[in-house]
Design an enzyme around this catalytic site. Structure first.
Site, PDB file in Angstrom:
ATOM      1  N   ASP A   1       0.847  -1.190   0.000  1.00 43.84           N
ATOM      2  CA  ASP A   1       0.000   0.000   0.000  1.00 43.84           C
ATOM      3  C   ASP A   1       0.884   1.242   0.000  1.00 43.84           C
ATOM      4  O   ASP A   1       2.108   1.133  -0.069  1.00 43.84           O
ATOM      5  CB  ASP A   1      -1.028  -0.032   1.144  1.00 43.84           C
TER       6      ASP A   1
ATOM      7  N   ASP B   1      -4.972  -5.567   9.058  1.00 48.63           N
ATOM      8  CA  ASP B   1      -3.543  -5.510   9.361  1.00 48.63           C
ATOM      9  C   ASP B   1      -3.345  -4.593  10.540  1.00 48.63           C
ATOM     10  O   ASP B   1      -4.095  -3.640  10.723  1.00 48.63           O
ATOM     11  CB  ASP B   1      -2.762  -4.969   8.158  1.00 48.63           C
TER      12      ASP B   1
END
Ligand SMILES: [Zn+2]
Lengths: 371, 395
Positions: free
Chosen positions: B82, B243
């Site tokens: 990301d 996460d």
């Protein structure tokens, strides 16, 4: 009282002009019984007291580890400033010189005295004496030099004098390191292998770097030792040379590392002979930015290759493909559609190294997918 | 963590190569405490102003080897890239363009990649587009536009990367609308961003609203969220992954909940290194603290803690030594931890933990001191989190 007594130590009184200094040997374990380690602090009236730095514990641990190793030696003397409670009893001049008189130093010891009232101050050797104090040894005699100071101000000025010597120049250290055996401080242990590789590249007649690395004994070299060292460290720790390294003790298969390096940089020299021959002022290839970026190119192209296979068609072709896209000695770098830079505007900064590396690797990748 | 670190001398091997000679949690504890890893571009490459967390040679190796070989991941671990939107939260516009981000994902060989997003740092459940802060509205549109460009770029390159669309919002309705549009673009995996500061009830409200429009095959990921107690509820609304580093970070960031067990939390015993503690160093330099005294007190604490672990020392003697050291170190008159230590030492939670690290290091793992002990405690916390997760029924 049992904790009050006098130490009588064989010593030599040396005359330096009007001053007297005393050379003697003392068990390092006994030093702290009469010598104080003062630190800079302000007392209640904000007056400056003492003059020392705090102990650097990691440094002490390193020295201690050395002292506990086999054959440890500490030849340099610890320096002490005494006050007038310490006296010297001469045995009269013997021998042919009149500036050195044998005798005994008499040091009164009172273990109940607080630090600041002890008769001696450690001017130099604080870390070493702390290491001896902590070491797992019954005794460790050291050489010492003392002088009798009239006051704290004089002790302070001596402290500044003995601690203001310049550290060894880096270039000299790089040259000395590979030829050093035995215990070294951790920072030097790390640098020993890269420094050794660099020295060999500079003195081995069969490699492209022969005589090109500037060092105290190769004054005509024009490649900066720091640039080359950085490239070597990067490759050893993160790149193609890591494969030859032994992570347990930090040693490695030096001969194959050298074969690997000479293989790759030999091709670089063959493909860009002109840029290789010129000093950094006239060539970005021999400049820190070029050495480091090409080091990353080496890691990318040869990471998986065995040393003997580095000089191969694939690597040669990859380097060839760079030819129309480099501006080592003139022209412009074309990093992107609207990012052009004059050949010599690149500097040895992390940003420029990254920019150049990205550019070179992209050219190679494009050529590989097309070919 | 560095496998050659010596706990008795507190020294690294002088030839240690950081990171490369070191070991990851998935290499030292079993079962592996996570199913995947998330790596942010901001951490690797840095941004306009900030440098990344890796040295240049480390970064070069990551690009060269790819994320799987760089982190020495076993095949069952999934990799997700990301942008690390929290790192540029104060910028007006994300500092990366779509091509750069796709370069990062592709060159590093990620399995999945999140589209570029821009975090909305606020929550107002009833505000519509006209009432909400214009900056929030703009950020949501930026994120959606970039998600569209991201898909187009992947199609153009015929990339094999699995795209994950990032949804931003400030309310249940705005999140649901983002998810809806991402689904229409073609996304089947959607990551919900900016939810870290939200209360659990607020997250649930958003999930309920999203549920109304969520296609059955759409899977949700919660970025940066670990709320194990609520995971089962979240799972009912299509959440398939999340996460977080919080269990790891609590080992050394939390004021008291440093060591986790299945049903409790313990405070780690602080024995800071005299030469590793900047505040203490200043005190020594100024003369307020005697270095010799501090060193003696520090060594005494470690000696007694180890003795206590072996059953040779009484708990009150350990606590006396800790009180004494705390008195020397704690010059800014922070509150005392001694009562919390008593509980930790009385219950000896590390003795009943079966993880490889507690087994190997014993009481060292509960000592709050230097990064090697603290990271190992963090790895232990991850194994606890994993075992709690195993009880959750992800439908
Ligand atoms: Zn454990």
């Amino acid at each position: 009282m049992a904790d009050q007594y006098s130490l009588r130590i064989p010593a030599l009184e040396v005359h330096q002009g009007k001053r007297r200094i005393y050379c003697f040997a003392i068990d390092g374990k006994k030093l702290h019984s009469f010598a104080a380690v003062s630190r800079v602090r302000r007392d209640k009236e904000e007056r400056l007291q003492g003059y020392q730095r705090p102990e650097v514990l990691s440094h002490i641990r390193a020295i201690r580890r050395y002292l506990e190793s086999d054959g440890a030696m500490m030849p340099n003397a610890i320096v002490l400033a005494f006050d007038s409670r310490v006296t010297f009893v001469g045995h009269g001049q013997t021998g042919s010189v009149d500036y050195a008189i044998p005798g005994e130093l008499v040091i009164p010891v009172d273990e109940s005295l607080p630090e600041e009232q002890k008769p001696a101050w450690l001017v130099d050797g604080q870390q070493r004496s702390a290491a001896i104090r902590d070491a797992d040894l019954a005794e460790f005699p050291v050489a010492a030099v003392g002088f009798i100071a009239d006051n704290v101000e004089e002790q302070r000025s001596q402290f500044i004098l003995v601690n203001s010597t310049k550290p060894l120049p880096k270039g000299l250290i790089h040259e000395l390191l590979p030829e050093t055996t035995g215990h070294l401080p951790p920072a030097y242990v790390r640098r020993k292998l890269p420094a050794y590789l660099m020295t060999r590249l500079n003195i081995d007649g069969d490699g492209p770097f022969y005589g090109l690395v500037a060092s105290p004994t190769a004054p005509d070299g024009y490649i900066k030792d720091n640039s080359l060292l950085k490239m070597l460290e990067h490759s050893l720790f993160e790149g193609a040379l890591y494969q030859y390294r032994n992570p347990v003790d930090g040693s490695g298969d030096v001969e194959r590392m050298l074969t690997h390096l000479k293989g790759f940089w030999g091709l670089v020299k063959e493909i860009f002979p002109d840029a290789w021959r010129k000093p950094p002022r006239h060539s970005r290839l021999t400049h820190g930015v070029g050495i480091q970026a090409m080091g990353f190119v080496m890691d990318a192209l040869t990471d998986e290759l065995p040393a003997e296979g580095v000089r191969c068609i694939r690597v040669r072709d990859a380097l060839e493909s760079l030819r129309p896209h480099v501006a080592w000695t003139e022209g412009t770098w074309r990093f992107g559609e609207d990012d052009e830079q004059k050949w010599n505007s690149l500097q040895n900064t992390p940003n420029d190294v990254r920019k150049l590396t990205t550019h070179l690797l992209r050219v190679i990748r494009t050529a590989e997918t097309r070919g | 963590m560095s496998p050659t670190y010596d706990f008795l001398t507190d020294e690294y091997s002088p030839v240690r190569v950081r990171q490369r000679d070191d070991q990851y949690a998935h290499e030292v504890v079993t079962p592996i405490p996570y199913n995947g890893i998330l790596v942010s571009k901001a951490i690797v490459d840095g941004g306009e102003r900030k440098a990344g967390k890796y040295t240049e040679p480390q970064r070069a190796r990551l690009y060269r080897m790819g994320v799987r070989r760089f982190f020495r991941l076993p095949p069952e671990i999934v990799t997700l890239g990301d942008c690390g939107a929290f790192n540029y939260i104060n910028e007006e516009y994300p500092p990366y363009n779509v091509a750069e981000v796709v370069d990062f994902y592709e060159e590093c060989g990620f399995d999945e990649g999140v589209s570029i997003d821009h975090v909305i740092f606020g929550y107002e459940s009833d505000a519509d587009e006209k009432q909400a802060d214009p900056a929030w509205v703009k950020r949501r549109h930026i994120s959606l536009d970039l998600a569209e460009d991201f898909l187009a770029e992947l199609r153009k390159r015929r990339s094999r990367l699995i795209p994950v669309g990032a949804a931003q919002g400030w309310s249940p309705a705005s999140y649901a609308d983002s998810v809806n549009r991402l689904q229409q673009m073609g996304y089947r995996r959607i990551a919900l961003g900016g939810m870290v500061p939200l209360k659990t009830a607020e997250i649930l409200a958003c999930l309920e609203e999203i549920e109304k429009i969520r296609a059955p095959e759409t899977e949700l990921h919660l970025l940066g969220i670990t709320r194990v107690e609520s995971m089962e509820l979240f799972a009912n609304f299509g959440v398939r992954s999340f996460d977080s580093t919080s269990a790891f970070r609590q080992a050394f960031m939390d004021d008291r909940n440093n060591y986790h067990t299945r049903d409790s939390m313990f405070t780690a015993v602080r024995v800071p290194q005299v030469d590793g503690n900047p505040a203490l160093k200043r005190q020594i330099l100024s003369g307020a603290v005697s270095q010799a005294e501090a060193v003696v007190a520090e060594r005494e604490c470690l000696r007694l803690l180890r003795g206590y672990d072996q059953g040779n020392v009484r708990i009150d003697d350990v606590l006396d030594a800790l009180v004494n050291y705390e008195r020397i170190v704690n010059t800014s008159k922070k509150r005392s931890y001694i009562d919390l230590y008593r509980r930790t030492l009385e219950e000896t939670p590390w003795k009943s933990c079966s993880c490889a690290l507690c087994q190997k290091h014993g009481i060292e793992i509960i000592i709050f001191r230097g990064s090697e002990r603290n990271k190992r405690r963090g790895f232990h916390n991850l194994t606890i989190l994993r075992s709690k997760m195993n009880d959750i029924d992800f439908a």
